[in-house]
Scaffold this motif. Structure first.
Motif: not given
Length: 396
Positions: A226, A231, A235, A238-239, A256
């Motif tokens: 992070e 981010e 996230e 997942r990306a 999530e």
């Protein structure tokens, strides 16, 4: 059988799961022949009766043998249920046995979701190595450069966090954490609070001195991701991994929205089978063991990772370069990746355990054989079932 919250039911998250059990019921199997050059399996050598372009007859025979091995394994261990995936030589087996919910008598299906425990660590290490490949960090950077509150963080490197040679005390073994969880199993934890439990204990050894598995390392790793990326780790996960690899059944629990399909997990206490599916809030594991997934997603992940589909050669070489683990049947431990012997040769992957669940997913790269086993009892031995299934792949 009663349903209770039992805080000590989660054992976040040993590399090699242990064993024990419950009761089984009807078996379910899905077997799909695939092209030997597909995403799953397809390495040199395959099971008896099937080459790299194995036809349905060879795959059908193998599926029967694998299902029988899975049925026998849950009976031998007395488990509620299990799901398994095996990809090898152009054959793709997806099987299940036993029950997903003891009270409702709901059978386990091959695509059902289980807590994956410490397999989460391989995903997080992959993210760190992706950032390293982009020049965003160095594995030799001091942890204190990115995360505050880590005891001795100015002398611990990112590499030592990822390969468990930091010496950081395991927060899940501290009296403070266990007492707090027992007092309030539903409490939502921040990563900083979890690290603070470790900081309250003396280090196990000087950084780099030896290997000792600690969940604290991967809470720190999540914060490094992070800090470097700017981010939320969920996230980025997942990306950068889940969506590109098509892992639609995998999510970081508590961070999530859940994907439907999580089976019930169990433990045995005072001779009674107890539902421990939600014994503790999942934030207590976060990036050390919070993933939920299924056998297909985990098999896909390890095959893509080790075949070079997620990391470049330099990063993959770092990830697979291990330190002596001296733990169970592990040969070495790399950067969030265990090297393990098996009936089909040397495999790479990870195991994990979490309240009510045990997991193991390994890939024999030279053989092209990938095996994942997920169990819904916290004393189950998923690694042993991986070996049981591996024996069906041995050459005559």
């Amino acid at each position: 059988m009663r349903r209770i919250h039992y805080p000590f039911a989660w054992i976040a998250c040993s590399v090699i799961p242990s064993l024990a059990g419950c009761a089984s019921n009807p078996a379910h199997v899905t077997e799909v022949p695939v092209d030997g050059d597909g995403d799953h399996g397809g390495g040199a050598g395959g099971p008896p009766g099937s080459g790299s372009g194995a036809g349905a007859v060879g795959c059908d025979a193998l599926a029967v043998e694998l299902q029988a091995a899975l049925d026998a394994a849950i009976d031998a261990q007395g488990l509620p249920g299990a799901a398994a995936a095996v990809d090898v030589g152009g054959c793709s087996f997806r099987g299940a046995a036993g029950l997903a919910d003891i009270e409702a008598k709901t059978p386990v299906h091959p695509g059902d979701l289980f807590r994956a425990g410490s397999i989460t660590k391989t995903f997080i290490s992959t993210l760190v190595l992706m950032l390293r490949a982009e020049g965003e960090l160095s594995l030799e950077d001091d942890v204190s450069r990115y995360v505050e509150g880590v005891p001795g963080g100015d002398r611990i490197t990112v590499r030592q966090i990822l390969n468990h040679t930091s010496g950081l005390f395991n927060y899940t073994e501290t009296h403070g954490f266990l007492s707090a969880v027992e007092a309030d199993p539903t409490r939502v934890w921040t990563p900083e609070e979890l690290i603070a439990f470790s900081a309250g204990e003396p280090p196990c050894f000087e950084p780099g001195r030896r290997f000792e598995y600690s969940n604290t390392n991967y809470i720190v790793a999540g914060l490094i991701v992070e800090a470097v990326s700017g981010e939320p780790v969920v996230e980025l996960l997942r990306a950068r991994i889940l969506e590109p690899a098509g892992l639609a059944s995998t999510y970081l629990d508590g961070a999530e929205p859940a994907v439907p399909g999580l089976v019930h997990g169990y433990g045995s206490y005072d001779g009674e089978l107890v539902d421990t599916t939600s014994a503790v809030d999942p934030s207590s594991a976060w990036t050390s063991g919070g993933l939920v997934s299924n056998t297909d997603d985990l098999t896909t992940f390890f095959v893509r990772l080790l075949d070079g589909g997620l990391l470049g050669p330099a990063e993959l070489a770092d990830m697979t370069a291990g330190v002596g683990a001296e733990e169970a049947d592990l040969l070495d431990y790399g950067l969030g990746l265990a090297q393990r012997s098996s009936p089909v040769g040397i495999t790479y992957g990870h195991g994990g355990s979490m309240w009510g669940f045990v997991a193991a997913s390994y890939y024999a790269v030279e053989r092209g054989a990938a095996i994942t086993v997920l169990v819904n009892h916290e004393d189950g031995d998923a690694g042993r079932i991986v070996d049981d299934l591996s024996r069906a792949l041995e050459m005559p």
